[in-house]
Design an enzyme around this catalytic site. Structure first.
Site, mmCIF file in Angstrom:
data_model
loop_
_atom_site.group_PDB
_atom_site.id
_atom_site.type_symbol
_atom_site.label_atom_id
_atom_site.label_comp_id
_atom_site.label_asym_id
_atom_site.label_seq_id
_atom_site.Cartn_x
_atom_site.Cartn_y
_atom_site.Cartn_z
ATOM 1 N N LYS A 158 0.856 -1.176 0.000
ATOM 2 C CA LYS A 158 0.000 0.000 0.000
ATOM 3 C C LYS A 158 0.906 1.244 0.000
ATOM 4 O O LYS A 158 0.727 2.170 0.789
ATOM 5 C CB LYS A 158 -0.965 -0.013 1.195
ATOM 6 C CG LYS A 158 -2.151 -0.945 0.949
ATOM 7 C CD LYS A 158 -3.148 -0.965 2.080
ATOM 8 C CE LYS A 158 -4.070 0.211 2.091
ATOM 9 N NZ LYS A 158 -5.157 0.163 1.084
HETATM 10 N N1 PMP Z 1 -6.776 -3.503 -3.555
HETATM 11 C C1 PMP Z 1 -6.442 -2.230 -3.286
HETATM 12 C C2 PMP Z 1 -5.701 -1.450 -4.320
HETATM 13 C C3 PMP Z 1 -6.809 -1.639 -2.067
HETATM 14 O O1 PMP Z 1 -6.494 -0.359 -1.810
HETATM 15 C C4 PMP Z 1 -7.534 -2.402 -1.135
HETATM 16 C C5 PMP Z 1 -7.952 -1.780 0.172
HETATM 17 N N2 PMP Z 1 -6.931 -1.898 1.132
HETATM 18 C C6 PMP Z 1 -7.833 -3.738 -1.433
HETATM 19 C C7 PMP Z 1 -7.434 -4.259 -2.649
HETATM 20 C C8 PMP Z 1 -8.518 -4.616 -0.427
HETATM 21 O O2 PMP Z 1 -7.614 -4.880 0.629
HETATM 22 P P1 PMP Z 1 -8.102 -5.128 2.120
HETATM 23 O O3 PMP Z 1 -9.138 -6.190 2.068
HETATM 24 O O4 PMP Z 1 -6.863 -5.552 2.837
HETATM 25 O O5 PMP Z 1 -8.644 -3.831 2.621
#
Ligand code: PMP
Length: 290
Positions: A158
Site C-alpha cells: 500500500k
Molecule cells: N486492492 C487495493 C488497491 C486496495 O487499496 C484495497 C484496500 N486496502 C484492497 C485491494 C482490499 O484490501 P483489504 O481487504 O486488505 O482492505
C-alpha cells in the site's frame, strides 16, 4: 488549516505523541509528497476493536520495506498506538488510517537525511454510499488503465505511488457513470477495482483472480478462508473477460467496502442476492463482530 471534518475534535498519534488532529500538519517540502515515499493502511474498527490489526501493521512494515524506509516503530508499538487512538477518541465503529512518510529534512531523491515519520488517525465510520450500493449492487465497467507488470516491486504494497493509478481508475469510473472499474493486467486478465478485490461465483464455487500483480487484500483472504471452512470450493485462477461474462454472481471485498455484490460488469448482469454471497456476507459479519 482545513482538515477532513470527520476528524473534528479528535486526537491523532503523530510520531508517537497524541495531538489534536488540526495540529497534525506537514511541511511543503515533505519528501513523501514530492516523490511518493509514503505508505498507508486502512483498518476497520468493530466494537472498539480494530479488525486484523496486527496483519495490517505487518503489511505496513512490508510496504515500507519495499520503499526502503525503516518504520520507527515495531508492529507491536504500532498496534498499541492505534488502539490508543481508538480508545482516546472512543470510537466503537470506524476506520483507522496509519501513514508513514519521509519528511522534509532533505530534497535529494534517495531521501538521505530525511526522517521517517508515522501518524495514525481514526474516526467514526461514514458509509459514503456503501449501504445504497449494497442494496442495488455495484455497476462496474472495464478500465482503460492496465495494472502494473508483475515484476514491478510495488504491487503487493500500500505504497502511495500505486494509488495514483487507483485514483485515475476511480475518476474514470465516476466520469463514465460507473461505481468503479475493473482493471486488466498486461495480458488482459481481470485483476481488481480501484481499491477492492474481485471474486466471482460460478456453479457453487468461488473463482478469484490470482493476486500476482495487485494487492491480496486481507478481506479477500478472510473471505476465502471462510469459504474453505464452509465447504465452498475456491478456485484461484487467471480470469478472462469471457469467464467473467459466464459467472453467476460477483462481489467486491475490501476493508472499507466489506463485501459488496456486483449487479453489472460491462454488459453482464449478475444475481445480487446470490445465496453463496449471502452466506459469506453473514459469516463475515459474524466474524468481525465476534
Ligand atoms: N486492492 C487495493 C488497491 C486496495 O487499496 C484495497 C484496500 N486496502 C484492497 C485491494 C482490499 O484490501 P483489504 O481487504 O486488505 O482492505
Amino acid at each position: 488549516m482545513v482538515f477532513p471534518e470527520q476528524l473534528n475534535g479528535l486526537k491523532v498519534c503523530f510520531d508517537g505523541q497524541l495531538i489534536a488532529a488540526e495540529d497534525s500538519v506537514v511541511h511543503l517540502m515533505t519528501h513523501g509528497l514530492h516523490y511518493a515515499t509514503a505508505a498507508f493502511e486502512g483498518i476497520r474498527i468493530y466494537n472498539r476493536t480494530p479488525f486484523l490489526l496486527r496483519e495490517h501493521m505487518e503489511r505496513l512494515h512490508h510496504s515500507c520495506n519495499v520503499l526502503m524506509m525503516e518504520v520507527p516503530y515495531s508492529v507491536e508499538q504500532l498496534c498499541a498506538q492505534a488502539q490508543q487512538v481508538v480508545d482516546v477518541n472512543q470510537i466503537d465503529f470506524g476506520y483507522i488510517r496509519p501513514l508513514v512518510w519521509r519528511g522534509s529534512e532533505g530534497m535529494l531523491i534517495a531521501g538521505h537525511g530525511t526522517k521517517v515519520h508515522c501518524a495514525i488517525a481514526a474516526w467514526g465510520v461514514y458509509e459514503s454510499g456503501r449501504a445504497e450500493i449494497r442494496q442495488r449492487g455495484a455497476n462496474l465497467g472495464y478500465s482503460a488503465h492496465p495494472k502494473l507488470h508483475p515484476s514491478h516491486t510495488f504491487w503487493s504494497t500500500k505504497a502511495t505511488c500505486i494509488y495514483a493509478l487507483c485514483y485515475v481508475i476511480k475518476r474514470e469510473a465516476n466520469a463514465n457513470g460507473y461505481d468503479d472499474m475493473v482493471a486488466l493486467d498486461l495480458d488482459g486478465y481481470l485483476t481488481e477495482v480501484s481499491s477492492a478485490n474481485l471474486i466471482f461465483i460460478k456453479d457453487g464455487a468461488l473463482v478469484a483472480p490470482i493476486p500476482d500483480c495487485f494487492l491480496n487484500g486481507l478481506t479477500r483472504q478472510t473471505v476465502l478462508k471462510l469459504a474453505h471452512q464452509m465447504g465452498i470450493a475456491v478456485h484461484e485462477v487467471k480470469v478472462t473477460k469471457e469467464m467473467a461474462a459466464e459467472a453467476d454472481a460477483a462481489f467486491l471485498t475490501g476493508t472499507a467496502l466489506e463485501l459488496l455484490p456486483i449487479k453489472k460488469l460491462a454488459e453482464t448482469e449478475y444475481e445480487v442476492e446470490h445465496p453463496i454471497f449471502l452466506q459469506l456476507e453473514k459469516a463475515f459479519h459474524q466474524l468481525v463482530n465476534s
